[in-house]
Design an enzyme around this catalytic site. Structure first.
Site, PDB file in Angstrom:
ATOM      1  N   ASP A   1      87.431  77.026  37.258  1.00 27.84           N
ATOM      2  CA  ASP A   1      88.343  76.464  38.242  1.00 27.84           C
ATOM      3  C   ASP A   1      89.668  76.358  37.765  1.00 27.84           C
ATOM      4  O   ASP A   1      90.498  75.395  37.715  1.00 27.84           O
ATOM      5  CB  ASP A   1      87.703  75.194  38.378  1.00 27.84           C
ATOM      6  CG  ASP A   1      88.367  74.463  39.807  1.00 27.84           C
ATOM      7  OD1 ASP A   1      89.247  75.210  40.434  1.00 27.84           O
ATOM      8  OD2 ASP A   1      88.627  73.183  39.793  1.00 27.84           O
TER       9      ASP A   1
ATOM     10  N   HIS B   1      85.944  65.006  35.133  1.00 28.05           N
ATOM     11  CA  HIS B   1      84.686  65.892  34.780  1.00 28.05           C
ATOM     12  C   HIS B   1      84.853  66.903  33.417  1.00 28.05           C
ATOM     13  O   HIS B   1      85.913  67.070  32.981  1.00 28.05           O
ATOM     14  CB  HIS B   1      84.326  66.852  36.056  1.00 28.05           C
ATOM     15  CG  HIS B   1      85.425  67.324  36.483  1.00 28.05           C
ATOM     16  ND1 HIS B   1      86.127  66.898  37.721  1.00 28.05           N
ATOM     17  CD2 HIS B   1      86.396  68.591  36.179  1.00 28.05           C
ATOM     18  CE1 HIS B   1      86.969  67.801  37.972  1.00 28.05           C
ATOM     19  NE2 HIS B   1      87.230  68.771  36.950  1.00 28.05           N
TER      20      HIS B   1
ATOM     21  N   GLN C   1      81.290  71.829  37.221  1.00 29.29           N
ATOM     22  CA  GLN C   1      82.119  70.723  36.773  1.00 29.29           C
ATOM     23  C   GLN C   1      81.543  69.163  36.955  1.00 29.29           C
ATOM     24  O   GLN C   1      81.344  68.698  37.881  1.00 29.29           O
ATOM     25  CB  GLN C   1      83.540  70.538  37.495  1.00 29.29           C
ATOM     26  CG  GLN C   1      84.609  71.619  37.361  1.00 29.29           C
ATOM     27  CD  GLN C   1      85.491  71.921  38.350  1.00 29.29           C
ATOM     28  OE1 GLN C   1      85.092  71.673  39.430  1.00 29.29           O
ATOM     29  NE2 GLN C   1      86.694  72.019  38.062  1.00 29.29           N
TER      30      GLN C   1
ATOM     31  N   ARG D   1      99.520  64.751  33.080  1.00 29.16           N
ATOM     32  CA  ARG D   1      99.142  64.645  34.500  1.00 29.16           C
ATOM     33  C   ARG D   1      97.372  64.319  34.749  1.00 29.16           C
ATOM     34  O   ARG D   1      96.797  65.102  34.203  1.00 29.16           O
ATOM     35  CB  ARG D   1      99.369  66.339  35.155  1.00 29.16           C
ATOM     36  CG  ARG D   1      98.751  66.277  36.646  1.00 29.16           C
ATOM     37  CD  ARG D   1      98.655  67.872  36.965  1.00 29.16           C
ATOM     38  NE  ARG D   1      98.547  68.029  38.310  1.00 29.16           N
ATOM     39  CZ  ARG D   1      97.329  68.332  38.896  1.00 29.16           C
ATOM     40  NH1 ARG D   1      96.307  68.378  38.089  1.00 29.16           N
ATOM     41  NH2 ARG D   1      97.201  68.628  40.135  1.00 29.16           N
TER      42      ARG D   1
ATOM     43  N   ASP E   1      94.431  64.364  36.214  1.00 26.84           N
ATOM     44  CA  ASP E   1      94.020  65.324  37.238  1.00 26.84           C
ATOM     45  C   ASP E   1      93.121  64.426  38.113  1.00 26.84           C
ATOM     46  O   ASP E   1      91.999  63.640  37.543  1.00 26.84           O
ATOM     47  CB  ASP E   1      93.308  66.541  36.538  1.00 26.84           C
ATOM     48  CG  ASP E   1      92.843  67.175  37.611  1.00 26.84           C
ATOM     49  OD1 ASP E   1      93.386  67.839  38.329  1.00 26.84           O
ATOM     50  OD2 ASP E   1      91.739  67.878  37.592  1.00 26.84           O
TER      51      ASP E   1
ATOM     52  N   GLU F   1      97.763  62.468  39.705  1.00 28.36           N
ATOM     53  CA  GLU F   1      97.483  63.351  40.919  1.00 28.36           C
ATOM     54  C   GLU F   1      96.845  62.808  41.873  1.00 28.36           C
ATOM     55  O   GLU F   1      95.486  62.715  41.635  1.00 28.36           O
ATOM     56  CB  GLU F   1      96.792  64.790  40.401  1.00 28.36           C
ATOM     57  CG  GLU F   1      96.703  66.039  41.424  1.00 28.36           C
ATOM     58  CD  GLU F   1      95.604  66.482  41.574  1.00 28.36           C
ATOM     59  OE1 GLU F   1      95.442  67.301  42.450  1.00 28.36           O
ATOM     60  OE2 GLU F   1      94.477  66.317  41.105  1.00 28.36           O
TER      61      GLU F   1
ATOM     62  N   HIS G   1      99.847  74.971  42.446  1.00 26.13           N
ATOM     63  CA  HIS G   1      98.671  76.025  42.270  1.00 26.13           C
ATOM     64  C   HIS G   1      97.566  75.541  43.332  1.00 26.13           C
ATOM     65  O   HIS G   1      96.839  76.477  43.355  1.00 26.13           O
ATOM     66  CB  HIS G   1      98.384  75.611  40.875  1.00 26.13           C
ATOM     67  CG  HIS G   1      97.694  74.309  40.822  1.00 26.13           C
ATOM     68  ND1 HIS G   1      98.288  73.097  40.928  1.00 26.13           N
ATOM     69  CD2 HIS G   1      96.306  74.197  40.242  1.00 26.13           C
ATOM     70  CE1 HIS G   1      97.476  72.173  40.648  1.00 26.13           C
ATOM     71  NE2 HIS G   1      96.222  72.608  40.459  1.00 26.13           N
TER      72      HIS G   1
ATOM     73  N   ARG H   1      92.860  80.430  46.407  1.00 28.63           N
ATOM     74  CA  ARG H   1      94.103  79.664  45.622  1.00 28.63           C
ATOM     75  C   ARG H   1      94.779  80.786  44.748  1.00 28.63           C
ATOM     76  O   ARG H   1      95.895  80.582  44.325  1.00 28.63           O
ATOM     77  CB  ARG H   1      93.566  78.577  45.063  1.00 28.63           C
ATOM     78  CG  ARG H   1      93.431  77.379  46.047  1.00 28.63           C
ATOM     79  CD  ARG H   1      92.944  76.082  45.219  1.00 28.63           C
ATOM     80  NE  ARG H   1      91.856  76.313  44.460  1.00 28.63           N
ATOM     81  CZ  ARG H   1      91.205  75.718  43.546  1.00 28.63           C
ATOM     82  NH1 ARG H   1      91.734  74.315  43.511  1.00 28.63           N
ATOM     83  NH2 ARG H   1      89.996  75.581  43.046  1.00 28.63           N
TER      84      ARG H   1
HETATM   85  C1  GLC Z   1      92.816  69.024  40.980  1.00 27.29           C
HETATM   86  C2  GLC Z   1      93.422  70.274  40.717  1.00 27.29           C
HETATM   87  C3  GLC Z   1      92.505  71.469  41.300  1.00 27.29           C
HETATM   88  C4  GLC Z   1      91.173  71.279  40.863  1.00 27.29           C
HETATM   89  C5  GLC Z   1      90.666  70.009  40.824  1.00 27.29           C
HETATM   90  C6  GLC Z   1      89.466  69.774  40.012  1.00 27.29           C
HETATM   91  O1  GLC Z   1      92.952  68.710  42.096  1.00 27.29           O
HETATM   92  O2  GLC Z   1      94.699  70.210  41.205  1.00 27.29           O
HETATM   93  O3  GLC Z   1      93.108  72.606  41.051  1.00 27.29           O
HETATM   94  O4  GLC Z   1      90.247  72.214  41.516  1.00 27.29           O
HETATM   95  O5  GLC Z   1      91.477  68.930  40.498  1.00 27.29           O
HETATM   96  O6  GLC Z   1      89.695  69.972  38.744  1.00 27.29           O
END
Ligand code: GLC
Length: 619
Positions: A116, A159, A227, A257, A259, A301, A368, A494
């Site tokens: 991913d 994860h 994941q 960051r 996530d 995020e 991204h 993406r």
């Molecule tokens: C966040 C990331 C994304 C990813 C997701 C799972 O949203 O920006 O790219 O797929 O987390 O980790």
């Protein structure tokens, strides 16, 4: 008496609150709390002296990241420069671009094909071997620091990859490791979760659970099946992940960051998003950083509507994240590109400007990930009679170029026929018409599209916060259609906007009149204006003004007796704007003074006009 160390002083400051929050979350978990304290002490002891010095400097100027000279760029290491050493060799280019903050996309070890984009980490203590080593990471960070550049890295905490040692041992039947995830013998509880927990990837990875035939168990997988969601109800998970975080910061990462943070706590009968325990955990992470590595910032995020995003700043007494993404503004900007109607964007600006100025947002045109259409539909319905589903369809038709007269060249992402909720991919240049103009248009089309691309960036630079350019956008890179040829990427659109950086094209940036030249230096100039005029300070008052034209956004920024009048034309027609608060204005982009009254605004053009109580800019 022995002088208390800085670490112990910081620990003392936070000790009661940290212990309280920890024990609230993990009842009877005092021993785990002491284990966490030991881990913090060990990481602090191992923290390199240069980073401790940076911590001290930043503690001494806590507003260091709130200055208007901060400008970011995000990139994949492999797409930009192959390896971490490669990135180090390209730091001159980064500096030349006016950037002092780089976000390198996930680079920790992650299985090829099931990564991913690096967001499935199989080892938090190891860099992906083809990108380099942890030593390279530290080396890069220290080279960045020498140039005043901060380094941001993802901490993928929701994860792990199914290949992580914990996951492998869980799959092999070790109960201790199964308890680090959400394991179920049958579909009973998973089916209850499915009733209230929405899907993140409804078409590419439907459902929130995955059946593991070898282990004969279901495991929770909110994102891709590979994941596995970590179970933060288990203090062992929290401690181990906090330790992984401290390890990254000890390698020189300045900005973490976090996530997918809204997802980290799960509770039956809820949406499993933004639960109170999530805030508890983020607050603990903030304190852990303040104790061990106080120079480090947390970027959350949270790709959600403003009411969900803002609580992640925490409160003045109990702050959580230092920075958050201005995601609704980003989506609303593209809505405005398609509709040529600035009403919703103006409203969105009013909402953001009414928030405390201490809040630092990251402003971006795209990242991204896909662009999700998280707009304020209740307002659109009342004010513009736009319904959510048909409007999303219009936006997607527009940005995939299907809508008559559209100039955009995007692709859909997770086109969920059931909900009509597709999202959108594409680079800035491809979405704002530059790709189509260059491939099919006239010279004038190209000029207009370059102007629009610059205006969109200029709009981003006008906002308070930190602008973050996506690497490649500064030279107008188009979509990369080749991802479909790679079976590991083909299903994930993406990758359309995650293409390799075009160093050949970047080489044209100093060749007069090329697209790369106009964009690179246009963006660069705006960045340097932004960093040198105090009216761009995050302390400025930002207001919207009714421009009298549905396609023209008029913003003002006022600070220290000066006011910036900023105009952005989202239409392909020339416009006339009116300024009259001052007798004369400095035109920050074209140079020279402008008299008050009516002024021309080019199709897709922008103006930055500075009125001043002094004449210092007119000489
Ligand atoms: C966040 C990331 C994304 C990813 C997701 C799972 O949203 O920006 O790219 O797929 O987390 O980790």
């Amino acid at each position: 008496m022995r002088r208390q160390s800085d670490f112990h002083a910081r620990l003392d400051r936070h000790y009661d609150e940290l212990k309280w929050l920890y024990c609230e979350l993990y009842e009877g978990g005092l021993n785990h709390f002491y284990d966490l304290c030991d881990k913090m002490e060990a990481r602090q002891a191992a923290r390199p002296a240069a980073l401790k010095k940076l911590d001290k400097d930043r503690e001494g100027s806590p507003d260091w990241y709130r200055k208007n000279d901060m400008a970011g760029m995000m990139m994949y290491t492999e797409a930009f420069a192959g390896t971490l050493r490669g990135v180090e060799r390209k730091l001159d280019y980064i500096e030349e671009s006016g950037i002092n903050y780089i976000h390198l996309m996930p680079l920790l070890d992650s299985p090829e094909g099931k990564s991913d984009g690096g967001y499935a980490v199989s080892d938090f203590t190891k860099v992906r071997p083809d990108l380099g080593t942890m030593k390279d990471l530290s080396h890069l960070a220290s080279k960045c620091h020498q140039r005043g550049i901060s380094l941001c890295l993802d901490f993928v905490m929701n994860h792990t990859s199914e290949e992580h040692e914990w996951a492998r041992r869980a799959r092999a039947g070790e109960k201790e490791y199964q308890d680090m995830y959400f394991f179920y013998d049958d579909y009973d509880i998973p089916s209850q979760y499915e009733k209230t927990c929405p899907q993140v990837f409804p078409t590419t990875a439907p459902g929130n659970f995955t059946w593991l035939p070898d282990a004969e168990k279901f495991v929770m997988t909110t994102f891709y099946p590979y994941q596995w969601d970590l179970n933060y109800r288990n203090p062992i998970v929290f401690n181990a992940m906090a330790d992984n975080l401290m390890n990254l910061t000890n390698h020189g990462v300045d900005i973490i960051r976090i996530d997918a943070v809204p997802y980290i706590w799960k509770e039956l009968g809820t949406s499993c998003r933004n639960l109170p325990q999530v805030h508890n955990i983020v607050r603990m992470l903030r304190m852990i950083c303040e104790i061990v590595c106080p120079g480090v910032l947390l970027l959350g995020e949270v790709v959600m509507e403003p009411e969900k995003v803002v609580p992640y700043f925490g409160t003045v007494e109990k702050p959580e994240c230092h920075m958050l993404y201005n995601v609704t503004t980003m989506a609303t900007t593209w809505h405005t590109v398609a509709t040529k109607d600035v009403s919703l964007l103006k409203r969105q600006m009013d909402i953001v400007s009414s928030l405390p100025k201490e809040y630092v947002f990251l402003n971006y045109l795209r990242c991204h990930d896909d662009i999700g259409w998280g707009l304020e539909y209740s307002w659109l319905k009342g004010a513009e009679q736009m319904e959510e589903i048909p409007h999303k369809k219009f936006l997607n038709d527009f940005f995939t170029g299907r809508y008559p007269g559209s100039f955009a060249r995007g692709q859909l992402y997770n086109d969920d026929k059931a909900s009509g909720d597709a999202r959108l991919c594409g680079t800035t240049a491809s979405l704002c018409g530059l790709e189509k103009a260059v491939k099919e248009g006239t010279r004038e089309d190209v000029e207009n599209a370059i102007r629009f691309d610059l205006t969109l960036h200029g709009y981003m630079f006008t906002l308070s916060g930190i602008p973050v350019v996506y690497s490649g956008d500064e030279i107008g890179q188009f979509n990369d259609y080749s991802y479909v040829e790679d079976p590991k990427k083909a299903a994930d659109s993406r990758y359309l906007h995650r293409g390799k950086f075009h160093w050949d094209a970047a080489g044209l940036r100093d060749e007069e009149g090329t697209m790369e030249n106009l964009l690179f230096h246009g963006i660069r100039r705006m960045e340097s204006i932004r960093s040198s005029f105090s009216v761009f300070s995050n302390k400025a008052d930002v207001k919207t003004v009714d421009s009298g034209d549905i396609s023209v956004l008029h913003l003002t920024r006022s600070y220290g007796g000066e006011t910036l009048e900023a105009f952005f034309n989202f239409s392909d027609s020339p416009k006339t704007v009116w300024v009259s608060d001052s007798a004369e204005y400095a035109d920050l982009l074209e140079g020279g003074p402008k008299r008050s009254g009516s002024l021309p605004l080019k199709p897709y053009g922008m103006l930055w006009l500075l009125s001043s109580t002094s004449n210092k800019y007119f000489s």
